[in-house]
Design a protein around this motif. Sequence first.
Motif, PDB file in Angstrom:
ATOM      1  N   GLN A 136       0.886  -1.207   0.283  1.00 27.95           N
ATOM      2  CA  GLN A 136       0.005   0.174   0.003  1.00 27.95           C
ATOM      3  C   GLN A 136       0.821   1.332   0.101  1.00 27.95           C
ATOM      4  O   GLN A 136       1.908   1.271   0.760  1.00 27.95           O
ATOM      5  N   SER A 137       0.300   2.240  -0.737  1.00 25.37           N
ATOM      6  CA  SER A 137       1.007   3.659  -0.660  1.00 25.37           C
ATOM      7  C   SER A 137       0.393   4.453   0.576  1.00 25.37           C
ATOM      8  O   SER A 137       1.106   5.319   0.843  1.00 25.37           O
ATOM      9  N   GLU A 138      -0.602   4.042   1.181  1.00 25.15           N
ATOM     10  CA  GLU A 138      -1.205   4.894   2.290  1.00 25.15           C
ATOM     11  C   GLU A 138      -2.238   4.085   2.866  1.00 25.15           C
ATOM     12  O   GLU A 138      -2.960   3.266   2.165  1.00 25.15           O
ATOM     13  N   ILE A 139      -2.159   4.043   4.220  1.00 25.15           N
ATOM     14  CA  ILE A 139      -3.051   3.475   5.057  1.00 25.15           C
ATOM     15  C   ILE A 139      -3.553   4.061   6.114  1.00 25.15           C
ATOM     16  O   ILE A 139      -2.768   4.635   7.106  1.00 25.15           O
ATOM     17  N   LEU A 140      -4.922   4.505   6.167  1.00 21.28           N
ATOM     18  CA  LEU A 140      -5.369   5.369   7.102  1.00 21.28           C
ATOM     19  C   LEU A 140      -5.941   4.835   8.382  1.00 21.28           C
ATOM     20  O   LEU A 140      -6.624   3.967   8.232  1.00 21.28           O
ATOM     21  N   VAL A 141      -5.638   5.281   9.561  1.00 23.56           N
ATOM     22  CA  VAL A 141      -6.202   4.930  10.552  1.00 23.56           C
ATOM     23  C   VAL A 141      -6.660   5.721  11.437  1.00 23.56           C
ATOM     24  O   VAL A 141      -6.330   7.029  11.228  1.00 23.56           O
ATOM     25  N   GLU A 142      -7.519   5.652  12.547  1.00 25.26           N
ATOM     26  CA  GLU A 142      -8.159   6.599  13.408  1.00 25.26           C
ATOM     27  C   GLU A 142      -7.603   6.255  14.933  1.00 25.26           C
ATOM     28  O   GLU A 142      -7.508   5.062  15.316  1.00 25.26           O
ATOM     29  N   ARG A 143      -7.206   7.341  15.443  1.00 22.67           N
ATOM     30  CA  ARG A 143      -7.119   7.155  16.940  1.00 22.67           C
ATOM     31  C   ARG A 143      -7.496   8.341  17.699  1.00 22.67           C
ATOM     32  O   ARG A 143      -7.245   9.385  16.996  1.00 22.67           O
ATOM     33  N   MET A 144      -7.652   8.358  18.905  1.00 21.26           N
ATOM     34  CA  MET A 144      -8.185   9.451  19.846  1.00 21.26           C
ATOM     35  C   MET A 144      -6.803  10.104  20.481  1.00 21.26           C
ATOM     36  O   MET A 144      -6.039   9.336  20.919  1.00 21.26           O
ATOM     37  N   THR A 145      -6.813  11.292  20.076  1.00 20.06           N
ATOM     38  CA  THR A 145      -5.872  12.295  20.714  1.00 20.06           C
ATOM     39  C   THR A 145      -6.159  13.343  21.648  1.00 20.06           C
ATOM     40  O   THR A 145      -7.446  13.418  21.851  1.00 20.06           O
ATOM     41  N   LYS A 146      -5.142  13.878  22.235  1.00 17.18           N
ATOM     42  CA  LYS A 146      -5.484  15.040  23.158  1.00 17.18           C
ATOM     43  C   LYS A 146      -6.374  16.197  22.370  1.00 17.18           C
ATOM     44  O   LYS A 146      -7.157  16.904  22.762  1.00 17.18           O
ATOM     45  N   GLN A 147      -6.434  16.108  21.026  1.00 16.06           N
ATOM     46  CA  GLN A 147      -7.043  17.054  20.112  1.00 16.06           C
ATOM     47  C   GLN A 147      -8.260  16.525  19.665  1.00 16.06           C
ATOM     48  O   GLN A 147      -8.901  17.116  18.687  1.00 16.06           O
ATOM     49  N   GLY A 148      -8.687  15.341  20.057  1.00 13.55           N
ATOM     50  CA  GLY A 148      -9.834  14.649  19.490  1.00 13.55           C
ATOM     51  C   GLY A 148      -9.388  13.478  18.527  1.00 13.55           C
ATOM     52  O   GLY A 148      -8.165  13.299  18.344  1.00 13.55           O
ATOM     53  N   ARG A 149     -10.381  12.874  17.896  1.00 13.31           N
ATOM     54  CA  ARG A 149     -10.268  11.680  17.161  1.00 13.31           C
ATOM     55  C   ARG A 149      -9.338  12.213  15.763  1.00 13.31           C
ATOM     56  O   ARG A 149      -9.939  13.206  15.134  1.00 13.31           O
ATOM     57  N   ARG A 150      -8.620  11.486  15.481  1.00 15.64           N
ATOM     58  CA  ARG A 150      -7.597  11.883  14.283  1.00 15.64           C
ATOM     59  C   ARG A 150      -7.464  10.628  13.379  1.00 15.64           C
ATOM     60  O   ARG A 150      -7.560   9.577  13.649  1.00 15.64           O
TER      61      ARG A 150
END
Length: 251
Positions: A136-150
């Motif tokens: 893959q050239s890009e793999i997007l994932v989500e994670r909750m950070t101090k600034q909210g879900r990124r």
Amino acid sequence: MQRVRLRYAKRGPLRFTSHRDFARALERAILRAGVPIAYSQGFTPHPKISYASAAPTGVASEAEYLELGLRERVEPGQLVKALDGSLSPGLDVLEAVEATVPGSLADRITASQWRIELPGVGDDQLATAVAAFVAQSEILVERMTKQGRRTFDTRDAVVHIAAVRSQTRPPGVVETAPCAILDLVVRQVTPSVRPDDVLSGLRVVADLEPSAPHSLRSARATRLAQGTLTPQGEIVDPLEADRDPVVIGER
């Protein structure tokens, strides 16, 4: 003021020590060991301790770094013994060198190497997932950070990823549940990409799931090294520039 740079480890159950808890434990160890720590100026003086890229809570590490400012000169080998003897087993001071080159430790850390054990995942299963990840050239994932879900690209930060085949058991040894091993080198980026983010990426591209329920949550991550990433993909220890002579106190 003397500046001394340390490498320390978080091992065993102490990997669950948060950075804040470790900082408190270190300050108490400094007092018990009688280390002549320097303090900042002002109404609320603080000990002169600078940390570089602390590992997330719950992961082990053989390569954590910090710098101390001392108001009196101390031989680095004596500092290793004094602090290591004052900390709990599992929080181990491994090396100390006097800072001889200007600059901060953080500026010398651009990548980390990780070893991740995956209970319930077979060698072939992990190898297939890694091949899909690399393709893959890009793999997007989500994670909750101090600034909210990124949402961020976990593929771009991964410099090296490989499935390490587990050792073959000798004849007569009963086969237990599989436990594949992942070798990983990740660049320092913002937001930071952690081992669990890479596991999320493997789940996205290859639906990687262990044979035992919730085993992937039990993945055991250990940071083996961190430092400057060379064009050849090698990691140079951040203490290397100051390491003359070297003072090591492994245990």
